[in-house]
Write a protein that holds these residues in place. Structure first.
Motif, mmCIF file in Angstrom:
data_model
loop_
_atom_site.group_PDB
_atom_site.id
_atom_site.type_symbol
_atom_site.label_atom_id
_atom_site.label_comp_id
_atom_site.label_asym_id
_atom_site.label_seq_id
_atom_site.Cartn_x
_atom_site.Cartn_y
_atom_site.Cartn_z
ATOM 1 N N ALA A 224 0.477 -1.301 -0.051
ATOM 2 C CA ALA A 224 0.345 0.100 0.267
ATOM 3 C C ALA A 224 0.406 1.329 0.010
ATOM 4 N N LEU A 225 0.299 2.282 -1.135
ATOM 5 C CA LEU A 225 1.128 3.336 -0.585
ATOM 6 C C LEU A 225 -0.129 4.615 -0.839
ATOM 7 N N LEU A 226 0.480 5.482 0.666
ATOM 8 C CA LEU A 226 -0.558 6.665 0.709
ATOM 9 C C LEU A 226 0.581 8.200 0.008
ATOM 10 N N LEU A 227 -0.373 8.372 -0.363
ATOM 11 C CA LEU A 227 0.694 9.747 -1.148
ATOM 12 C C LEU A 227 -0.515 10.945 -0.928
ATOM 13 N N ARG A 228 0.122 12.056 -1.205
ATOM 14 C CA ARG A 228 -0.379 13.275 -0.688
ATOM 15 C C ARG A 228 -0.254 14.142 -1.796
ATOM 16 N N ASN A 229 -1.217 14.688 -2.378
ATOM 17 C CA ASN A 229 -1.865 15.321 -3.605
ATOM 18 C C ASN A 229 -0.817 17.100 -3.369
ATOM 19 N N GLU A 230 0.516 17.687 -3.723
ATOM 20 C CA GLU A 230 1.078 18.687 -3.476
ATOM 21 C C GLU A 230 0.810 19.646 -4.675
ATOM 22 N N GLY A 231 0.317 18.920 -5.567
ATOM 23 C CA GLY A 231 -0.363 19.996 -6.772
ATOM 24 C C GLY A 231 -1.195 20.535 -6.299
ATOM 25 N N ASP A 232 -2.202 20.790 -7.840
ATOM 26 C CA ASP A 232 -3.318 20.997 -7.901
ATOM 27 C C ASP A 232 -4.606 20.009 -8.694
ATOM 28 N N ASP A 233 -5.693 20.285 -8.197
ATOM 29 C CA ASP A 233 -6.779 19.018 -9.058
ATOM 30 C C ASP A 233 -6.964 19.040 -10.419
ATOM 31 N N ARG A 234 -6.261 19.891 -11.010
ATOM 32 C CA ARG A 234 -6.320 19.910 -12.627
ATOM 33 C C ARG A 234 -4.346 19.028 -12.847
ATOM 34 N N PHE A 235 -3.352 19.667 -12.027
ATOM 35 C CA PHE A 235 -2.167 18.929 -12.341
ATOM 36 C C PHE A 235 -1.835 18.156 -10.690
ATOM 37 N N PRO A 236 -2.200 17.062 -10.790
ATOM 38 C CA PRO A 236 -1.744 16.642 -9.395
ATOM 39 C C PRO A 236 -0.142 16.358 -9.474
ATOM 40 N N ASN A 237 0.297 16.080 -8.066
ATOM 41 C CA ASN A 237 1.711 16.178 -7.512
ATOM 42 C C ASN A 237 1.835 15.322 -6.772
ATOM 43 N N LEU A 238 1.377 13.772 -6.709
ATOM 44 C CA LEU A 238 1.764 13.125 -5.641
ATOM 45 C C LEU A 238 2.725 12.642 -5.055
ATOM 46 N N LYS A 239 2.701 12.566 -4.054
ATOM 47 C CA LYS A 239 4.127 12.959 -2.723
ATOM 48 C C LYS A 239 3.646 10.873 -1.945
ATOM 49 N N ALA A 240 5.084 10.451 -1.863
ATOM 50 C CA ALA A 240 5.031 9.641 -0.745
ATOM 51 C C ALA A 240 5.053 10.576 0.432
ATOM 52 N N GLU A 241 2.878 9.425 1.019
ATOM 53 C CA GLU A 241 3.479 9.976 3.270
ATOM 54 C C GLU A 241 3.933 8.555 3.476
ATOM 55 N N ALA A 242 3.361 7.209 2.934
ATOM 56 C CA ALA A 242 4.000 6.212 3.299
ATOM 57 C C ALA A 242 4.288 5.207 2.522
ATOM 58 N N VAL A 243 4.619 3.581 2.855
ATOM 59 C CA VAL A 243 4.916 2.964 2.043
ATOM 60 C C VAL A 243 4.671 1.242 2.993
ATOM 61 N N PHE A 244 3.635 0.658 2.997
ATOM 62 C CA PHE A 244 3.515 -0.326 3.587
ATOM 63 C C PHE A 244 3.590 -1.746 2.939
ATOM 64 N N GLU A 245 4.621 -2.525 2.910
ATOM 65 C CA GLU A 245 5.022 -3.746 2.432
ATOM 66 C C GLU A 245 4.494 -4.854 3.647
ATOM 67 N N ASP A 246 3.719 -6.482 3.090
ATOM 68 C CA ASP A 246 3.784 -6.673 3.597
ATOM 69 C C ASP A 246 4.617 -8.180 2.871
ATOM 70 N N GLN A 247 5.035 -9.005 4.377
ATOM 71 C CA GLN A 247 5.714 -10.539 3.988
ATOM 72 C C GLN A 247 4.888 -11.569 4.209
ATOM 73 N N ASN A 248 4.144 -12.268 2.821
ATOM 74 C CA ASN A 248 3.199 -12.785 3.457
ATOM 75 C C ASN A 248 3.009 -13.801 2.940
ATOM 76 N N PRO A 249 3.724 -14.929 3.153
ATOM 77 C CA PRO A 249 4.102 -16.448 2.341
ATOM 78 C C PRO A 249 3.353 -16.826 2.444
ATOM 79 N N ALA A 250 3.704 -18.021 1.275
ATOM 80 C CA ALA A 250 2.214 -18.901 1.426
ATOM 81 C C ALA A 250 0.732 -19.522 2.234
#
Length: 154
Positions: free
Chosen positions: A18-44
């Motif tokens: 999962a990525l939590l991104l924040r729009n630092e641009g405006d509504d016409r020209f978004p500029n998404l920046k990473a707020e947080a990144v989550f990665e799960d280790q899920n074995p079979a």
């Protein structure tokens, strides 16, 4: 809808990443920046649980037996991961660091998020996009979201 509002939080995820991104641009020209990144280790699933399915007797007189469906540990971990990431998104929205919430996730994860997110957070959702974009770079994610929000079939 015109686009993603400035300071909106964009959740892009599935049951493993999962990525939590924040729009630092405006509504016409978004500029998404990473707020947080989550990665799960899920074995079979077979590596997470080895118990055989349980059995039960349906009736003492009839002696019929039935089997219990085996636990899908892999699926259960994906649900737990989605809940953890939802709590992180809730914290950001509640801290007023986000003005709105856009969710981009495959249909199953989207349904889990709807069931998991608190009512006060669900009121901040301005768009739900049923797609899996977790493997794309942020620039491509921006393009897909802008296209989805501009689509007249939405």
């Amino acid at each position: 809808m015109a686009g993603i509002p400035r300071k909106a939080l964009v959740f892009v995820g599935d049951g493993r990443k999962a990525l939590l991104l924040r729009n630092e641009g405006d509504d016409r020209f978004p500029n998404l920046k990473a707020e947080a990144v989550f990665e799960d280790q899920n074995p079979a699933t077979h590596l997470q649980g080895t118990d055989r399915p349980g059995h039960f007797v349906k009736g003492i007189v009839s002696g019929q037996r039935g089997a219990v469906e085996p636990t899908n540990w892999h699926e259960l971990e994906e649900y737990r991961f989605t809940r953890r990431v939802a709590r992180a998104a809730e914290a950001i929205v509640r801290s007023r660091r986000a003005t709105a919430l856009v969710i981009v996730a495959p249909p199953r994860t989207l349904a889990q998020l709807r069931a998991t997110l608190a009512p006060d957070i669900r009121r901040n959702i301005i768009a739900e996009i049923p797609k899996d974009l977790t493997r794309l770079p942020v620039g491509e994610i921006e393009k897909h979201i802008v296209e989805a929000l501009a689509s007249p079939t939405r």
